[in-house]
Design a protein around this motif. Structure first.
Motif, PDB file in Angstrom:
ATOM      1  N   GLU A  36      22.517  -5.513  -9.331  1.00  0.00           N
ATOM      2  CA  GLU A  36      21.526  -6.094 -10.236  1.00  0.00           C
ATOM      3  C   GLU A  36      22.077  -6.183 -11.657  1.00  0.00           C
ATOM      4  O   GLU A  36      21.840  -7.181 -12.363  1.00  0.00           O
ATOM      5  CB  GLU A  36      20.248  -5.266 -10.209  1.00  0.00           C
ATOM      6  CG  GLU A  36      19.497  -5.371  -8.887  1.00  0.00           C
ATOM      7  CD  GLU A  36      18.202  -4.580  -8.885  1.00  0.00           C
ATOM      8  OE1 GLU A  36      17.588  -4.437  -9.973  1.00  0.00           O
ATOM      9  OE2 GLU A  36      17.797  -4.114  -7.806  1.00  0.00           O
ATOM     10  N   HIS A  40      22.383  -9.566 -13.958  1.00  0.00           N
ATOM     11  CA  HIS A  40      21.838  -9.645 -15.315  1.00  0.00           C
ATOM     12  C   HIS A  40      22.925 -10.028 -16.317  1.00  0.00           C
ATOM     13  O   HIS A  40      22.700 -10.858 -17.213  1.00  0.00           O
ATOM     14  CB  HIS A  40      21.210  -8.308 -15.717  1.00  0.00           C
ATOM     15  CG  HIS A  40      19.830  -8.086 -15.184  1.00  0.00           C
ATOM     16  ND1 HIS A  40      18.753  -8.863 -15.552  1.00  0.00           N
ATOM     17  CD2 HIS A  40      19.353  -7.165 -14.295  1.00  0.00           C
ATOM     18  CE1 HIS A  40      17.662  -8.433 -14.934  1.00  0.00           C
ATOM     19  NE2 HIS A  40      17.992  -7.402 -14.159  1.00  0.00           N
ATOM     20  N   ARG A  67      14.864 -10.235  -6.661  1.00  0.00           N
ATOM     21  CA  ARG A  67      14.372  -9.120  -7.477  1.00  0.00           C
ATOM     22  C   ARG A  67      14.710  -9.323  -8.955  1.00  0.00           C
ATOM     23  O   ARG A  67      13.870  -9.125  -9.842  1.00  0.00           O
ATOM     24  CB  ARG A  67      14.977  -7.819  -6.968  1.00  0.00           C
ATOM     25  CG  ARG A  67      14.317  -6.569  -7.493  1.00  0.00           C
ATOM     26  CD  ARG A  67      15.012  -5.322  -6.935  1.00  0.00           C
ATOM     27  NE  ARG A  67      15.116  -5.367  -5.473  1.00  0.00           N
ATOM     28  CZ  ARG A  67      15.946  -4.604  -4.775  1.00  0.00           C
ATOM     29  NH1 ARG A  67      16.755  -3.759  -5.386  1.00  0.00           N
ATOM     30  NH2 ARG A  67      15.966  -4.694  -3.457  1.00  0.00           N
ATOM     31  N   VAL A  68      15.942  -9.737  -9.223  1.00  0.00           N
ATOM     32  CA  VAL A  68      16.365  -9.934 -10.611  1.00  0.00           C
ATOM     33  C   VAL A  68      15.625 -11.113 -11.243  1.00  0.00           C
ATOM     34  O   VAL A  68      15.166 -11.033 -12.395  1.00  0.00           O
ATOM     35  CB  VAL A  68      17.896 -10.138 -10.673  1.00  0.00           C
ATOM     36  CG1 VAL A  68      18.321 -10.661 -12.036  1.00  0.00           C
ATOM     37  CG2 VAL A  68      18.610  -8.829 -10.363  1.00  0.00           C
ATOM     38  N   GLN A  71      12.178 -10.388 -12.347  1.00  0.00           N
ATOM     39  CA  GLN A  71      12.122  -9.634 -13.596  1.00  0.00           C
ATOM     40  C   GLN A  71      12.263 -10.541 -14.811  1.00  0.00           C
ATOM     41  O   GLN A  71      11.591 -10.336 -15.832  1.00  0.00           O
ATOM     42  CB  GLN A  71      13.226  -8.577 -13.628  1.00  0.00           C
ATOM     43  CG  GLN A  71      13.108  -7.487 -12.581  1.00  0.00           C
ATOM     44  CD  GLN A  71      14.357  -6.611 -12.549  1.00  0.00           C
ATOM     45  OE1 GLN A  71      15.105  -6.520 -13.517  1.00  0.00           O
ATOM     46  NE2 GLN A  71      14.587  -5.970 -11.413  1.00  0.00           N
ATOM     47  N   ARG A  72      13.130 -11.542 -14.701  1.00  0.00           N
ATOM     48  CA  ARG A  72      13.466 -12.315 -15.897  1.00  0.00           C
ATOM     49  C   ARG A  72      13.015 -13.760 -15.860  1.00  0.00           C
ATOM     50  O   ARG A  72      13.153 -14.488 -16.838  1.00  0.00           O
ATOM     51  CB  ARG A  72      14.957 -12.234 -16.200  1.00  0.00           C
ATOM     52  CG  ARG A  72      15.896 -12.531 -15.096  1.00  0.00           C
ATOM     53  CD  ARG A  72      17.325 -12.183 -15.481  1.00  0.00           C
ATOM     54  NE  ARG A  72      17.760 -12.888 -16.673  1.00  0.00           N
ATOM     55  CZ  ARG A  72      18.658 -12.432 -17.543  1.00  0.00           C
ATOM     56  NH1 ARG A  72      19.220 -11.256 -17.352  1.00  0.00           N
ATOM     57  NH2 ARG A  72      19.005 -13.137 -18.598  1.00  0.00           N
TER      58      ARG A  72
END
Length: 326
Positions: A36, A40, A67-68, A71-72
């Motif tokens: 991860e 990022h 998942r990443v 988040q963003r």
């Protein structure tokens, strides 16, 4: 980071992308935390093209990306995945519209999206490129709204050329300092048809980082150990099919060409010298690798003398081993 048009999709992507095979499996152990963090770091550096596949860790790579991006946010990021390598035995007859749709449904769940940005047939047997019904099936999946676009990943230049007969958006092919034949036979054709080219295995499985040696050790689950001679899949996927010791000799010759720049960055910048290339997709197992890869896009162009020197080294050390095989 500079961007290039992604074929006929109407989208543009960063010149350097992120190849997510290493964070899925077959490259030694990579923790979720490191995977991860690598994603990022790449996204922070301006990378907006992520390439994965359903077989990379049996969906692990796709799930990490989901998942990443949860988040963003997904805005501006293009995620390409692949389907077909789960077919066992991996033969043309296994490719059916029903099987492909099932795999694509799995990827939709793994990536947590309603439609996949790009699906690529994952190095199918050559015979598949002579079965128009498979490409018709992909067209129907676009019409259903499950795909936005589709392309192919290939082993051989001849497969890439054949694929241009279908309404594909992209071709993913091995292209690096040690695998130069695509530029000779394929690039002009793809560019003329506005088909994106994704350069995979851009660092020849790490050979072109300049960090490997005759004493380098690879984990049992690393394909650079278990597929050194093509025991598990096409040998061209491992060190680009170059005999390891020969590759090390060529790397030593390259040191005199690249100067003080990290070899991995120079190898990636060399790929970007070809305007038919849309994006190169080096892998990364940690944030430092990801940031370094992205930095290659900021290097100045190679000189004519450097380009000639690379061509000469290829001709002397590498070409007899790989040029006509793929």
């Amino acid at each position: 980071m500079q961007q290039r048009q992604f074929g006929n999709t109407g989208r543009s992507v960063s010149e350097i992308g992120f190849g997510a095979w290493a964070i899925g499996g077959s490259w030694g152990d990579v923790s979720d935390k490191d995977a991860e963090a690598a994603l990022h770091a790449a996204l922070d550096a301006g990378v907006n093209f992520l390439d994965t596949a359903d077989v990379y860790g049996d969906g692990r790579s796709e799930r990490l990306i989901a998942r990443v991006l949860k988040q963003r946010g997904r805005d501006g990021v293009m995620v390409a995945t692949k389907a077909g390598r789960k077919i066992n035995p991996h033969v043309s007859a296994g490719y059916t519209p029903q099987v492909l749709e099932r795999y694509i449904d799995d990827s939709l769940r793994n990536l947590e999206v309603d439609a996949l940005d790009l699906v690529q047939l994952h190095c199918p047997p050559t015979e598949v490129f002579y079965r128009p019904e498979i490409f018709d099936a992909l067209d129907k999946l676009v019409a259903k709204g499950k795909l936005k676009a589709y392309g192919v990943s290939v082993e051989k230049v001849e497969e890439a050329i054949k694929a241009l007969e279908f309404p594909i958006s992209s071709v993913q092919i091995i292209f690096n300092m040690f695998r130069q034949r695509p530029a000779e036979h394929f690039f002009a054709r793809a560019k003329a048809q506005n088909v994106a080219i994704i350069a995979r295995v851009p660092l020849a499985s790490g050979l072109l980082t300049g960090k490997l040696s005759a004493s380098s050790q690879f984990a049992a689950e690393d394909h650079r150990n278990f597929n050194r001679h093509g025991e598990a899949f096409d040998v061209g996927e491992t060190f680009s099919g170059v005999p390891y010791e020969t590759g090390l000799q060529a790397v030593e010759a390259l040191r005199g060409v690249i100067g003080d720049v990290p070899m991995a960055q120079m190898a990636l910048r060399w790929i970007l010298m070809f305007d038919a290339i849309t994006v190169a997709i080096p892998g990364a197992k940690n944030p430092a690798q990801a940031a370094s890869n992205a930095g290659a896009a900021n290097l100045p162009a190679l000189t004519d003398a450097q380009m000639k020197a690379v061509a000469d080294i290829y001709a002397q050390y590498i070409k007899p081993h790989v040029h006509q095989r793929w």
